[in-house]
Design a protein around this motif. Structure first.
Motif, short mmCIF file in Angstrom:
data_model
loop_
_atom_site.label_atom_id
_atom_site.label_comp_id
_atom_site.label_asym_id
_atom_site.label_seq_id
_atom_site.Cartn_x
_atom_site.Cartn_y
_atom_site.Cartn_z
N GLY A 11 -11.07 -33.52 -6.00
CA GLY A 11 -11.70 -33.54 -4.62
C GLY A 11 -13.08 -34.51 -4.81
O GLY A 11 -14.00 -34.01 -4.43
N ALA A 13 -14.06 -37.21 -4.12
CA ALA A 13 -14.53 -37.99 -2.98
C ALA A 13 -15.25 -36.98 -1.82
O ALA A 13 -15.61 -37.50 -1.15
N HIS A 15 -17.54 -33.60 -0.39
CA HIS A 15 -18.76 -33.37 -0.38
C HIS A 15 -19.42 -32.96 -1.69
O HIS A 15 -20.41 -33.21 -1.93
N GLU A 42 -8.14 -37.20 -6.93
CA GLU A 42 -8.21 -37.00 -5.36
C GLU A 42 -6.45 -37.15 -4.89
O GLU A 42 -5.77 -37.33 -5.74
N ALA A 46 -7.54 -40.44 -0.18
CA ALA A 46 -8.82 -40.47 -0.32
C ALA A 46 -9.22 -41.34 -1.55
O ALA A 46 -10.28 -41.52 -1.96
N ILE A 87 -12.26 -28.45 -7.40
CA ILE A 87 -12.92 -28.36 -6.13
C ILE A 87 -12.03 -28.85 -4.82
O ILE A 87 -12.01 -28.28 -3.83
N ALA A 89 -9.89 -28.97 -1.97
CA ALA A 89 -9.15 -27.79 -1.19
C ALA A 89 -10.15 -28.03 0.09
O ALA A 89 -11.10 -28.85 0.09
N PRO A 91 -12.23 -27.06 3.33
CA PRO A 91 -13.21 -25.94 3.25
C PRO A 91 -13.18 -25.36 4.58
O PRO A 91 -12.43 -25.72 5.76
N ARG A 92 -13.64 -24.18 4.88
CA ARG A 92 -13.51 -23.25 6.27
C ARG A 92 -14.46 -23.83 7.23
O ARG A 92 -15.49 -24.53 6.63
N ASN A 105 -4.59 -23.52 1.01
CA ASN A 105 -5.21 -24.15 -0.26
C ASN A 105 -4.05 -23.57 -1.54
O ASN A 105 -4.40 -24.16 -2.47
N ASN A 131 -11.66 -22.73 -1.95
CA ASN A 131 -11.64 -21.40 -1.55
C ASN A 131 -10.48 -20.72 -1.35
O ASN A 131 -9.74 -21.78 -0.69
N MET A 155 -15.86 -19.42 -9.10
CA MET A 155 -17.42 -19.57 -8.86
C MET A 155 -18.06 -18.46 -7.92
O MET A 155 -17.72 -18.63 -7.14
N LEU A 158 -22.95 -19.65 -7.13
CA LEU A 158 -23.97 -19.98 -6.00
C LEU A 158 -24.49 -18.70 -5.31
O LEU A 158 -25.58 -18.76 -4.98
N SER A 236 -19.78 -26.98 5.17
CA SER A 236 -20.13 -25.97 4.31
C SER A 236 -21.10 -26.67 3.19
O SER A 236 -21.32 -27.71 3.23
P1 NAD Z 1 -14.52 -31.72 1.33
O1 NAD Z 1 -13.46 -31.52 2.53
O2 NAD Z 1 -15.68 -32.40 1.44
O3 NAD Z 1 -13.65 -32.27 0.32
C1 NAD Z 1 -12.76 -31.92 -0.42
C2 NAD Z 1 -11.80 -33.04 -1.03
O4 NAD Z 1 -10.97 -32.42 -1.64
C3 NAD Z 1 -11.60 -33.99 -0.21
O5 NAD Z 1 -12.07 -35.25 -0.80
C4 NAD Z 1 -10.01 -34.09 -0.19
O6 NAD Z 1 -9.36 -35.37 -0.13
C5 NAD Z 1 -9.89 -33.60 -1.50
N1 NAD Z 1 -8.37 -32.84 -2.01
C6 NAD Z 1 -7.78 -32.02 -1.13
N2 NAD Z 1 -6.63 -31.53 -1.82
C7 NAD Z 1 -6.72 -32.14 -3.16
C8 NAD Z 1 -5.84 -32.16 -4.17
N3 NAD Z 1 -4.52 -31.35 -4.07
N4 NAD Z 1 -6.02 -32.69 -5.26
C9 NAD Z 1 -7.24 -33.37 -5.15
N5 NAD Z 1 -8.10 -33.39 -4.47
C10 NAD Z 1 -7.81 -32.91 -3.08
O7 NAD Z 1 -14.86 -30.11 0.85
P2 NAD Z 1 -15.97 -29.80 0.01
O8 NAD Z 1 -17.16 -29.27 1.05
O9 NAD Z 1 -16.12 -30.70 -1.07
O10 NAD Z 1 -15.31 -28.37 -0.36
C11 NAD Z 1 -14.23 -28.08 -1.37
C12 NAD Z 1 -14.04 -26.72 -1.36
O11 NAD Z 1 -15.01 -25.95 -1.87
C13 NAD Z 1 -13.63 -25.65 -0.33
O12 NAD Z 1 -12.51 -25.11 -0.39
C14 NAD Z 1 -14.88 -25.02 0.15
O13 NAD Z 1 -14.45 -23.94 0.90
C15 NAD Z 1 -15.26 -24.65 -1.44
N6 NAD Z 1 -16.52 -24.17 -1.57
C16 NAD Z 1 -16.59 -23.14 -2.62
C17 NAD Z 1 -17.69 -22.63 -3.02
C18 NAD Z 1 -18.11 -21.51 -3.96
O14 NAD Z 1 -19.16 -21.07 -4.20
N7 NAD Z 1 -16.98 -21.01 -4.65
C19 NAD Z 1 -19.01 -23.45 -2.44
C20 NAD Z 1 -18.98 -24.17 -1.54
C21 NAD Z 1 -17.65 -24.77 -1.17
#
Ligand code: NAD
Ligand code: LMR
Length: 325
Positions: A11, A13, A15, A42, A46, A87, A89, A91-92, A105, A131, A155, A158, A236
């Protein structure tokens, strides 16, 4: 010069990935004398955006960044990798709980668990961020039969860092003055941020703040902080999540400071009565690339009930994805 460490970021690319890759490449994760190779994974849709991330990394001319691999192929993304940071997956969004993401996810992590098993280094260390992180780590580990479950973590750093920030503000101290913060349980609303063992400049935190403040303000604030950020940003947490990834892996690889511990979600070994295998956040001490759960902490009735609530939720999540284990 040391041999480069291979780090896979899925993931990349997205956030969090975008906030993280540059910090790993600049040496913040493994130190200023440790070269890295980044393997950025990715989904096909993406890849164009991922190419842009790759170009920007190149344009930073970072001396520690020895190579960058950009791919949508898991076999390439995880090849011989030393650290896999999962990462990628969904996000909510506002109004959702993290576990609402589970069905969408979960399948990502069974497939990536298998790919890590087949392609990564035998010593790979895995951090799941996507998540619901604890249950996704359970799924990834269950699909990697050749690896030890201690190699898979999720994780809650945070939450740990958020808790340090709130306690520092309340007591008018610096986060660096606080030690022995603990997050128990799931990265969810049932987590238990616990200041019962915290020291602030050597003084027990509970001599500086009231138990009522901890129960009525501190605990719910940390439990809801992710939602509070989604409310404010419409998205998020990303930079703070990337920062917590750097901290989690840094401590796992290089150790925790003397006299302190950190919170990591790891496979339970039965400690504190949590069923074996459940991926649960504990206080841990890291040394020489491994971690140990801190033993012997006193848990009063209130604390025990908080741990049980998180255990119950994790067992419910496990039941939902039982077919993936
Ligand atoms: P985002 O949507 O900005 O980025 C997710 C990226 O993952 C996208 O670029 C998407 O193309 C890619 N992706 C999706 N499926 C994939 C796969 N099978 N293989 C590779 N890449 C894939 O989301 P984000 O803000 O970066 O958040 C990512 C995840 O992290 C979410 O599930 C969010 O809830 C979680 N998160 C967890 C914590 C924590 O403390 N554990 C904190 C913040 C966010
Ligand atoms: C967080 O704690 O910020 C993340 O888990 C994102 C979320 O959904 O709250």
């Amino acid at each position: 010069m040391k041999a480069p460490i291979k780090v896979t970021i899925t993931g990349a690319a997205g956030h969090i990935g975008y906030a993280l890759a540059f910090r790993v490449a600049s040496g913040e994760m493994f130190g200023p004398d440790q070269p890295v190779i980044l393997r950025l994974l990715e989904i096909p849709q993406a890849l164009s955006s991922l190419n842009g991330v790759g170009m920007e990394l190149e344009d930073c001319a970072l001396p520690l960044l020895h190579d960058i691999v950009l791919t949508d192929d898991q076999a390439i993304g995880f090849r011989e990798t030393d650290y896999a940071i999962l990462i990628g997956a969904k996000p909510r969004s506002k109004g959702m709980e993290r576990k609402d993401l589970i069905t969408e996810n979960a399948k990502i992590f069974s497939s990536q668990g298998r790919a890590i098993n087949d392609h990564a280094s035998g010593d790979v260390r895995v951090l799941v961020v996507g998540n619901p992180a604890n249950t996704n780590a359970l799924i990834a580990a269950a699909n990697a039969p050749d690896l030890d479950r201690t190699q898979f973590t999720a994780m809650t750093r945070l939450d740990h860092n958020r808790a340090l920030g709130q306690l520092a503000n309340k007591t008018n101290n610096l986060v660096a003055d606080i030690s022995r913060m603990t997050i128990w349980g799931n990265h969810s609303m049932t987590q238990y941020p616990d200041i019962g063992n915290c020291l602030v400049k050597g003084t027990p935190a509970l001599e500086l703040v009231s138990r009522d403040w901890a129960i009525d303000h501190f605990i719910p604030r940390i439990q809801r902080r992710g939602a509070e950020i989604i409310e404010a940003r419409g998205l998020s947490s990303a930079a703070s999540a990337a920062d917590a990834v750097v901290d989690h892996v840094h401590n796992w690889a290089l150790g925790t400071p003397e006299g302190d511990w950190v919170s990591m979600s790891v496979a339970s070994d039965g400690s504190y009565g949590i069923p074996e295998g459940v991926v649960f956040s504990y206080p841990v001490i890291c040394k020489d690339g491994s971690y140990e759960i801190v033993q012997g902490l006193d848990l009063d009735e209130f604390s025990q009930s908080r741990l049980k609530a998180s255990e119950k939720e994790l067992l419910e999540e496990r039941a939902i994805i039982a077919d993936l284990l």
